[in-house]
Motif scaffolding. Structure first.
Motif, PDB file in Angstrom:
ATOM      1  N   LYS A  16       0.822  -1.205   0.000  1.00 42.87           N
ATOM      2  CA  LYS A  16       0.000   0.000   0.000  1.00 42.87           C
ATOM      3  C   LYS A  16       0.859   1.259   0.000  1.00 42.87           C
ATOM      4  O   LYS A  16       0.490   2.270  -0.618  1.00 42.87           O
ATOM      5  N   VAL A  17       1.995   1.241   0.690  1.00 45.30           N
ATOM      6  CA  VAL A  17       2.904   2.386   0.662  1.00 45.30           C
ATOM      7  C   VAL A  17       3.398   2.633  -0.753  1.00 45.30           C
ATOM      8  O   VAL A  17       3.401   3.766  -1.250  1.00 45.30           O
ATOM      9  N   VAL A  18       3.829   1.572  -1.425  1.00 46.74           N
ATOM     10  CA  VAL A  18       4.350   1.716  -2.784  1.00 46.74           C
ATOM     11  C   VAL A  18       3.267   2.253  -3.722  1.00 46.74           C
ATOM     12  O   VAL A  18       3.533   3.077  -4.601  1.00 46.74           O
ATOM     13  N   ALA A  19       2.034   1.801  -3.525  1.00 52.14           N
ATOM     14  CA  ALA A  19       0.940   2.183  -4.422  1.00 52.14           C
ATOM     15  C   ALA A  19       0.332   3.530  -4.087  1.00 52.14           C
ATOM     16  O   ALA A  19      -0.404   4.094  -4.905  1.00 52.14           O
ATOM     17  N   ASP A  20       0.629   4.064  -2.907  1.00 55.55           N
ATOM     18  CA  ASP A  20      -0.007   5.301  -2.447  1.00 55.55           C
ATOM     19  C   ASP A  20       0.835   6.514  -2.830  1.00 55.55           C
ATOM     20  O   ASP A  20       1.969   6.655  -2.364  1.00 55.55           O
ATOM     21  N   PRO A  21       0.329   7.435  -3.648  1.00 49.42           N
ATOM     22  CA  PRO A  21       1.142   8.578  -4.080  1.00 49.42           C
ATOM     23  C   PRO A  21       1.506   9.519  -2.941  1.00 49.42           C
ATOM     24  O   PRO A  21       2.511  10.230  -3.026  1.00 49.42           O
ATOM     25  N   GLU A  22       0.726   9.526  -1.876  1.00 56.43           N
ATOM     26  CA  GLU A  22       1.051  10.386  -0.744  1.00 56.43           C
ATOM     27  C   GLU A  22       2.226   9.839   0.057  1.00 56.43           C
ATOM     28  O   GLU A  22       3.016  10.597   0.631  1.00 56.43           O
ATOM     29  N   ALA A  23       2.352   8.506   0.106  1.00 56.63           N
ATOM     30  CA  ALA A  23       3.432   7.873   0.867  1.00 56.63           C
ATOM     31  C   ALA A  23       4.677   7.649   0.020  1.00 56.63           C
ATOM     32  O   ALA A  23       5.805   7.766   0.507  1.00 56.63           O
ATOM     33  N   ASN A  24       4.489   7.319  -1.244  1.00 56.28           N
ATOM     34  CA  ASN A  24       5.617   7.018  -2.127  1.00 56.28           C
ATOM     35  C   ASN A  24       5.958   8.252  -2.958  1.00 56.28           C
ATOM     36  O   ASN A  24       5.286   8.579  -3.926  1.00 56.28           O
ATOM     37  N   ALA A  25       7.033   8.933  -2.559  1.00 56.11           N
ATOM     38  CA  ALA A  25       7.475  10.129  -3.274  1.00 56.11           C
ATOM     39  C   ALA A  25       8.586   9.790  -4.267  1.00 56.11           C
ATOM     40  O   ALA A  25       9.466  10.608  -4.538  1.00 56.11           O
ATOM     41  N   ASP A  26       8.533   8.571  -4.822  1.00 53.70           N
ATOM     42  CA  ASP A  26       9.554   8.099  -5.761  1.00 53.70           C
ATOM     43  C   ASP A  26      10.949   8.145  -5.147  1.00 53.70           C
ATOM     44  O   ASP A  26      11.925   8.502  -5.807  1.00 53.70           O
ATOM     45  N   ASP A  27      11.030   7.759  -3.864  1.00 48.01           N
ATOM     46  CA  ASP A  27      12.324   7.780  -3.189  1.00 48.01           C
ATOM     47  C   ASP A  27      12.536   6.546  -2.308  1.00 48.01           C
ATOM     48  O   ASP A  27      13.380   6.552  -1.419  1.00 48.01           O
ATOM     49  N   LEU A  28      11.782   5.486  -2.563  1.00 47.37           N
ATOM     50  CA  LEU A  28      11.828   4.304  -1.699  1.00 47.37           C
ATOM     51  C   LEU A  28      12.804   3.254  -2.232  1.00 47.37           C
ATOM     52  O   LEU A  28      12.817   2.954  -3.427  1.00 47.37           O
ATOM     53  N   MET A  29      13.611   2.695  -1.330  1.00 45.61           N
ATOM     54  CA  MET A  29      14.339   1.467  -1.597  1.00 45.61           C
ATOM     55  C   MET A  29      13.658   0.392  -0.760  1.00 45.61           C
ATOM     56  O   MET A  29      13.825   0.339   0.454  1.00 45.61           O
ATOM     57  N   VAL A  30      12.864  -0.436  -1.392  1.00 45.54           N
ATOM     58  CA  VAL A  30      12.110  -1.471  -0.694  1.00 45.54           C
ATOM     59  C   VAL A  30      12.998  -2.706  -0.573  1.00 45.54           C
ATOM     60  O   VAL A  30      13.552  -3.183  -1.571  1.00 45.54           O
ATOM     61  N   ILE A  31      13.139  -3.229   0.646  1.00 43.53           N
ATOM     62  CA  ILE A  31      14.038  -4.346   0.902  1.00 43.53           C
ATOM     63  C   ILE A  31      13.234  -5.534   1.417  1.00 43.53           C
ATOM     64  O   ILE A  31      12.510  -5.422   2.415  1.00 43.53           O
ATOM     65  N   GLY A  32      13.359  -6.668   0.747  1.00 41.34           N
ATOM     66  CA  GLY A  32      12.654  -7.869   1.158  1.00 41.34           C
ATOM     67  C   GLY A  32      12.568  -8.853   0.013  1.00 41.34           C
ATOM     68  O   GLY A  32      13.392  -8.843  -0.911  1.00 41.34           O
TER      69      GLY A  32
END
Length: 354
Positions: A16-32
């Motif tokens: 949901k974070v990745v899909a949410d434009p308010e949370a994801n400001a195109d600056d995430l390194m998702v680890i898993g």
């Protein structure tokens, strides 16, 4: 962003974070594990457009915007939803370790993680106690961090955290209270408070009632408060803990400092269970997570509320700007080496600092 416990709502929240434009400001390194994130997306009912990089590609030029590093460490078919397991605990430990090492080496500015389950993590790593001890050991911290719980209405800082209640009175000292007040003032200024007003909770009923119910409030807490006030911090206390949060919510204080974990957690979760953020500070970078847990009872049902998670990401970014102003060093160390270290189950980890 480190994906937390695979058995709970953490994969769903990560998706949901990745899909949410308010949370994801195109600056995430998702680890898993990519497969786990895909399960989370299916649970959440969202479609993800996220570049995925394997361990063999992390030392090349990384894509702009958000992307995922696939550690390949958690096959969803082997991890049951709705309960803790060694498999989910191991993946959470590895994801968290990878995020800490990468950020400490300057490859990111803030660590965010979706909720962990400590029982699962202990099944995988028996000496795991809590996040602070693990962070200390992983990055070789010179001093331990402190936890804060954050709502828009009020912050909660605490002097002691994950220790037995019977040990609290022996652990609180005037020096520890004073250093906690100084840290709280500094962190809150970085979050935008010009001069944060801090109410300090008493340890004993009625703040000791003139020494009838204990001496710690007069002999330990009060001197620390007076020292902080002499240093121009806006502090008041000790205040009976059954009224200090009432006064804070009415606008008298921006933060309440409590002496032990549940003295503040109960109040904060009553005030905003679905909005609260846990901040771990006093490291070279901020570490944030939603204040709620893994919610095994609704795992896989797409019901996880994004509110606290979105707030945690927002606070992390704000505090990272403060760290940036103090001058972070340039990235060092190859990401492939850092992630390989994070995945090494046989690695020797230093004991937490005390």
């Amino acid at each position: 962003m480190a994906i937390g416990d695979a058995g709970g709502i953490s994969p769903e929240l990560a998706a949901k974070v990745v899909a949410d434009p308010e949370a994801n400001a195109d600056d995430l390194m998702v680890i898993g594990d990519r497969r786990l994130l895909e399960r989370g997306a299916a649970d959440a009912g969202v479609t993800l457009d996220l570049p995925v990089i394997g361990l063999d590609g992390v030392d090349a030029a990384l894509p702009g915007g958000s992307f995922m590093v696939d550690l390949g460490n958690c096959d969803p078919d082997t991890v049951p939803q709705g309960k803790s397991s060694a498999g989910s605990g191991l993946a959470a430990v590895q994801n968290f370790r990878a995020a800490l090492l990468a950020t400490n080496a300057g490859h990111a500015d803030v660590v965010f993680f979706t909720p962990f389950n400590k029982h699962a993590m202990r099944l995988a790593q028996p000496d795991y106690v809590d996040e602070i001890g693990f962070i200390d050991a992983t990055i070789g911290a010179m001093q331990s961090g402190r936890e804060f719980n954050v709502l828009d209405e009020v912050w909660n800082a605490r002097v002691t955290s994950h220790i037995p209640l019977r040990e609290v009175a022996d652990r609180i000292t005037a020096e520890r209270i004073y250093s906690s007040l100084v840290l709280t003032d500094r962190i809150m200024r970085g979050a935008g408070y010009e001069r944060p007003r801090i109410g300090v909770a008493a340890l004993n009923p009625h703040a000791g009632d003139g020494r009838n119910f204990g001496t710690e409030d007069d002999d330990i807490i009060l001197p620390a408060v007076e020292r902080a006030a002499a240093g121009q911090l806006a502090v008041t206390g000790p205040i009976p803990s059954d009224t200090v949060f009432v006064r804070a919510i009415r606008g008298e204080f921006d933060a309440v400092m409590t002496m032990y974990h549940d003295q503040g957690q109960i109040a904060m979760k009553l005030l905003g269970f679905d909005r609260g953020v846990t901040l771990i500070a006093n490291y070279p970078f901020p570490i944030v997570t939603p204040a709620h847990g893994t919610a095994y009872d609704i795992a896989g049902q797409g019901k996880a509320d994004l509110g606290a998670t979105r707030n945690a990401v927002k606070l992390g970014r704000k505090l990272a700007l403060m760290e940036e102003r103090t001058g972070r060093s340039q990235p060092c160390g190859k990401l492939s080496d850092l992630f390989a270290r994070a995945l090494d189950r046989a690695a020797e980890w230093e004991k937490p600092v005390t």
